[in-house]
Design an enzyme around this catalytic site. Structure first.
Site, mmCIF file in Angstrom:
data_model
loop_
_atom_site.group_PDB
_atom_site.id
_atom_site.type_symbol
_atom_site.label_atom_id
_atom_site.label_comp_id
_atom_site.label_asym_id
_atom_site.label_seq_id
_atom_site.Cartn_x
_atom_site.Cartn_y
_atom_site.Cartn_z
ATOM 1 N N HIS A 145 -18.444 -22.240 -4.812
ATOM 2 C CA HIS A 145 -18.163 -21.026 -5.567
ATOM 3 C C HIS A 145 -19.065 -20.920 -6.786
ATOM 4 C CE1 HIS A 145 -15.596 -17.994 -7.542
ATOM 5 N NE2 HIS A 145 -15.249 -17.709 -6.313
ATOM 6 N N LYS A 150 -3.965 -14.378 -2.234
ATOM 7 C CA LYS A 150 -5.055 -13.658 -2.919
ATOM 8 C C LYS A 150 -6.355 -13.926 -2.170
ATOM 9 C CE LYS A 150 -8.424 -12.876 -6.080
ATOM 10 N NZ LYS A 150 -9.846 -13.272 -6.008
ATOM 11 N N GLU A 202 -16.959 -9.982 -5.931
ATOM 12 C CA GLU A 202 -16.836 -11.427 -6.161
ATOM 13 C C GLU A 202 -17.820 -12.205 -5.293
ATOM 14 O OE1 GLU A 202 -12.806 -12.914 -5.844
ATOM 15 O OE2 GLU A 202 -13.480 -14.997 -5.983
ATOM 16 N N ASP A 257 -7.211 3.322 2.052
ATOM 17 C CA ASP A 257 -6.397 3.159 0.848
ATOM 18 C C ASP A 257 -5.986 1.686 0.725
ATOM 19 O OD1 ASP A 257 -4.299 3.053 -0.988
ATOM 20 O OD2 ASP A 257 -3.470 4.985 -0.381
HETATM 21 P P1 NDP Z 1 -5.064 13.464 5.692
HETATM 22 O O1 NDP Z 1 -4.121 14.253 4.849
HETATM 23 O O2 NDP Z 1 -6.524 13.604 5.398
HETATM 24 O O3 NDP Z 1 -4.757 13.801 7.222
HETATM 25 C C1 NDP Z 1 -5.504 13.332 8.284
HETATM 26 C C2 NDP Z 1 -6.564 14.340 8.707
HETATM 27 O O4 NDP Z 1 -7.315 13.825 9.799
HETATM 28 C C3 NDP Z 1 -5.927 15.636 9.165
HETATM 29 O O5 NDP Z 1 -6.654 16.699 8.610
HETATM 30 C C4 NDP Z 1 -6.126 15.598 10.688
HETATM 31 O O6 NDP Z 1 -6.329 16.869 11.214
HETATM 32 C C5 NDP Z 1 -7.403 14.811 10.794
HETATM 33 N N1 NDP Z 1 -7.599 14.193 12.110
HETATM 34 C C6 NDP Z 1 -8.689 14.384 12.888
HETATM 35 N N2 NDP Z 1 -8.600 13.653 14.015
HETATM 36 C C7 NDP Z 1 -7.440 12.995 13.972
HETATM 37 C C8 NDP Z 1 -6.811 12.060 14.866
HETATM 38 N N3 NDP Z 1 -7.376 11.688 16.009
HETATM 39 N N4 NDP Z 1 -5.623 11.545 14.507
HETATM 40 C C9 NDP Z 1 -5.043 11.894 13.347
HETATM 41 N N5 NDP Z 1 -5.595 12.782 12.461
HETATM 42 C C10 NDP Z 1 -6.777 13.339 12.766
HETATM 43 O O7 NDP Z 1 -4.777 11.909 5.591
HETATM 44 P P2 NDP Z 1 -3.500 11.076 5.875
HETATM 45 O O8 NDP Z 1 -2.322 11.899 6.273
HETATM 46 O O9 NDP Z 1 -3.938 9.977 6.783
HETATM 47 O O10 NDP Z 1 -3.172 10.483 4.442
HETATM 48 C C11 NDP Z 1 -4.001 9.479 3.896
HETATM 49 C C12 NDP Z 1 -4.247 9.770 2.441
HETATM 50 O O11 NDP Z 1 -3.023 9.943 1.758
HETATM 51 C C13 NDP Z 1 -4.946 8.639 1.762
HETATM 52 O O12 NDP Z 1 -5.970 9.198 0.959
HETATM 53 C C14 NDP Z 1 -3.867 8.032 0.871
HETATM 54 O O13 NDP Z 1 -4.438 7.446 -0.264
HETATM 55 C C15 NDP Z 1 -3.024 9.227 0.525
HETATM 56 N N6 NDP Z 1 -1.625 9.028 0.137
HETATM 57 C C16 NDP Z 1 -0.998 7.788 0.172
HETATM 58 C C17 NDP Z 1 0.329 7.669 -0.186
HETATM 59 C C18 NDP Z 1 0.973 6.329 -0.074
HETATM 60 O O14 NDP Z 1 0.360 5.395 0.391
HETATM 61 N N7 NDP Z 1 2.237 6.168 -0.487
HETATM 62 C C19 NDP Z 1 1.125 8.832 -0.614
HETATM 63 C C20 NDP Z 1 0.377 10.072 -0.557
HETATM 64 C C21 NDP Z 1 -0.932 10.151 -0.202
HETATM 65 P P3 NDP Z 1 -5.118 17.894 11.455
HETATM 66 O O15 NDP Z 1 -4.743 18.422 10.112
HETATM 67 O O16 NDP Z 1 -5.683 18.891 12.368
HETATM 68 O O17 NDP Z 1 -3.985 17.094 12.070
#
Ligand code: NDP
Length: 419
Positions: free
Chosen positions: A370, A256, A69, A272
Site C-alpha cells: 500500500h 470497507k 485510492e 447510484d
Molecule cells: P429513471 O427515472 O431514469 O428511469 C429509468 C429510465 O430508463 C426510464 O426513462 C425508462 O424508460 C428507461 N428505460 C429504457 N430501457 C429500459 C429497460 N430496458 N428497462 C427499464 N427502463 C428502461 O431511473 P430509475 O427509475 O432507475 O431511478 C434511478 C435514479 O433514481 C437514480 O439516479 C437514483 O439516484 C435516483 N433515486 C434514488 C432513490 C433511492 O435510492 N432511495 C430515491 C429517488 C431517486 P420509460 O420511462 O419508457 O420506462
C-alpha cells in the site's frame, strides 16, 4: 497512457471520439453537469483505471474502476490473475425485484386491513403498472405485494403500523423513480382499503430480492508465498474472515475493503453508489448482527472457497447513465449486456478486493504494498510533477521512510542536485 488507450481502443472497439472523451478529464461538460444537479459550479474528477485479468463465468472482462485510492486497482487485477489460474470467478444474480413501501398509520384493525389488501392484490398491481406502463411492455413491472405489520408486540416502543410492500421487476433500470411513481399511485387505494392514514410512499433501499453472488475456489499451491505454504495462507485467510464475522470493529474495516472494489465499479458504471453502500451494510447485518460481507471456507479437497453476496440495485439505463459519457463508455468496455451481468461483475470485484486485503494482512501486512503505491501521492503533494513523481516515489520506497517530510527532503535534494 497513450499506449494503454491504444490497446483498449483495439480491445473494446472504441472510436476516436470515445478515446478522446476518456482523455478529456471526465468528458462530462459543464452544461451537462449544470443540468444534472443544482447550483453546479464545476466538475469533480476521479481517476478511472482498468481492473484486468478477470475471468468470470468463463468470459474475459476488463472492468473500469473509478477510485482515488492507490492500490485498489492493482490489488484486484493481481487477484484476478491468481484466480484465473484456478478457473476464474463464478457469479450469478437473482431476478431483479425492487421494493416500494407504503406506510399506513392509525389503522383501525390491522388484521382486517391486511386481509383487504391481500384480497385486492391484483387490482393494486394493475394500478401500479398503469402508473408506469412502459415497464410492463418491456416484460417487467409490478409483480406482487406483501403486507407487514410492525410494532405488534405488547411492549413495542412505537405505535403499530402497517406497511405494504410492492415488488417491482424494474428490468434494466435501478428503478427508484419508477417504483416511487408506482407507490404514490396506489397510495389512495391503500388508504381506502385499510381505513388508515398513508404517510411514506418510497422505495426501500434494502433490496434483498435483487442480489448477486460471486464465488471462487483456489487451490493452496496458488496461495503460497516465500514465507508461508499455501495451506498456511489458506488457514490464516479463513481465520481473518472468522475475526470479521465475530467482531464489529474488524467487520467494518473488512467490509470497507470489499466496498473499495464495489464502489469503484459502481461509480464507473454511472450507478447510484449510495444505494449500493446502504444496502450492502444493511445486508451484512440482516440477521441482527453486523458481520463479514464475504465468507471464506475450505472445501473437501482443501481448496480455499470465497463467496460474496450483496444486494445490487444497479442498472444499465436510467438516472445519469445515459447522460454521463463515461458511464456509456465503461459499459462498452465491459461489454455487459444486462444489469444482471453488471451486478455479477461488481460483486466479483468486491470479492477480489477483499481477498487482496486479507491476503496482504495475513502475510506481508498491508503497508508494504500500500505504502509503495501511496508514495506517488506523497511525491505529488511535495510538489513533484511529470517523471519526477516516479523518481521521488522510488526513492521514498527505497529509503523505507514513506512519509511526507521524507518526500519534501528528497525533492529538495533532487532540485539542489539538478541546479
Ligand atoms: P429513471 O427515472 O431514469 O428511469 C429509468 C429510465 O430508463 C426510464 O426513462 C425508462 O424508460 C428507461 N428505460 C429504457 N430501457 C429500459 C429497460 N430496458 N428497462 C427499464 N427502463 C428502461 O431511473 P430509475 O427509475 O432507475 O431511478 C434511478 C435514479 O433514481 C437514480 O439516479 C437514483 O439516484 C435516483 N433515486 C434514488 C432513490 C433511492 O435510492 N432511495 C430515491 C429517488 C431517486 P420509460 O420511462 O419508457 O420506462
Amino acid at each position: 497512457m497513450d499506449q494503454r488507450l491504444a490497446i483498449l481502443a483495439d480491445f473494446a472497439d472504441l472510436t476516436h471520439e470515445e478515446v478522446a472523451a476518456l482523455s478529456s478529464q471526465g468528458a462530462l461538460t459543464l452544461e451537462q453537469a449544470d443540468k444534472m444537479v443544482e447550483n453546479a459550479i464545476g466538475i469533480y474528477s476521479l481517476p478511472l483505471g482498468l481492473g484486468l485479468n478477470f475471468l468470470i463465468n468463463d468470459k474475459d472482462y476488463v472492468i473500469p474502476l473509478a477510485v482515488e485510492e492507490p492500490s485498489v486497482i492493482a490489488a484486484v487485477s493481481s487477484v484476478a490473475k491468481l484466480v484465473r489460474g484456478a478457473g476464474g470467478f463464478h457469479a450469478e444474480a437473482t431476478e431483479r425485484r425492487m421494493i416500494g413501501q407504503v406506510q399506513v398509520v392509525n389503522v383501525p384493525n390491522l388484521e382486517q386491513a391486511a386481509s383487504e389488501l391481500a384480497k385486492n392484490r391484483d387490482d393494486l398491481i394493475k394500478q401500479a403498472n398503469n402508473a408506469h406502463p412502459s415497464l410492463q411492455k418491456r416484460g417487467g413491472g409490478a409483480v406482487d405485494i406483501a403486507v407487514r405489520l410492525l410494532n405488534q408486540e405488547p411492549k413495542a416502543v412505537f405505535p403499530p403500523m402497517l406497511v405494504l410492500h410492492l415488488l417491482v421487476d424494474t428490468q434494466e433500470a435501478m428503478g427508484a423513480n419508477m417504483v416511487n411513481t408506482m407507490v404514490e399511485a396506489i397510495a389512495p387505494t391503500v388508504a381506502e382499503l385499510t381505513g388508515g392514514d398513508v404517510h411514506l410512499r418510497i422505495l426501500s433501499n434494502f433490496v434483498d430480492e435483487c442480489v448477486a453472488t460471486a464465488h471462487c475456489v483456489i487451490p493452496p499451491p496458488l496461495l503460497a508465498t516465500s514465507e508461508y505454504s499455501g495451506e498456511e495462507v489458506r488457514d490464516r485467510l479463513i481465520s481473518a474472515y472468522q475475526f470479521a464475522a465475530s467482531d464489529i470493529y474488524r467487520a467494518v474495516t473488512h467490509n470497507k475493503g470489499v466496498m473499495n472494489g464495489v464502489d469503484a465499479a459502481v461509480i464507473a458504471s454511472g450507478n447510484d453508489w449510495r444505494a449500493v453502500e446502504a444496502a450492502a451494510h444493511a445486508y451484512a447485518a440482516r440477521d441482527g448482527h453486523y458481520g463479514s460481507m464475504t465468507r471464506w471456507t475450505v472445501d473437501y479437497d482443501g481448496n480455499l472457497c470465497g463467496e460474496l453476496t450483496l444486494p445490487m440495485p444497479v442498472g444499465t439505463v436510467g438516472g445519469s447513465i445515459k447522460v454521463h459519457p463515461i458511464a456509456q463508455l465503461t459499459q462498452k468496455i465491459t461489454g455487459i449486456k444486462s444489469a444482471r451481468e453488471l451486478s455479477q461483475l461488481i460483486v466479483v470485484v468486491g470479492l477480489a478486493q477483499n481477498f487482496a486485503a486479507i491476503k496482504a494482512l495475513v502475510t506481508d501486512g498491508i503497508q508494504k504494498g500500500h505504502m509503495a503505491l501511496q508514495a506517488r501521492s506523497l511525491a505529488m503533494v511535495a510538489g513533484a510533477t511529470g517523471s519526477l513523481v516516479d523518481i521521488i516515489a522510488g526513492q521514498l520506497v527505497a529509503s523505507g521512510e514513506i512519509n511526507s517530510s521524507k518526500a519534501d527532503s528528497l525533492l529538495k535534494e533532487y532540485t539542489v542536485k539538478k541546479s
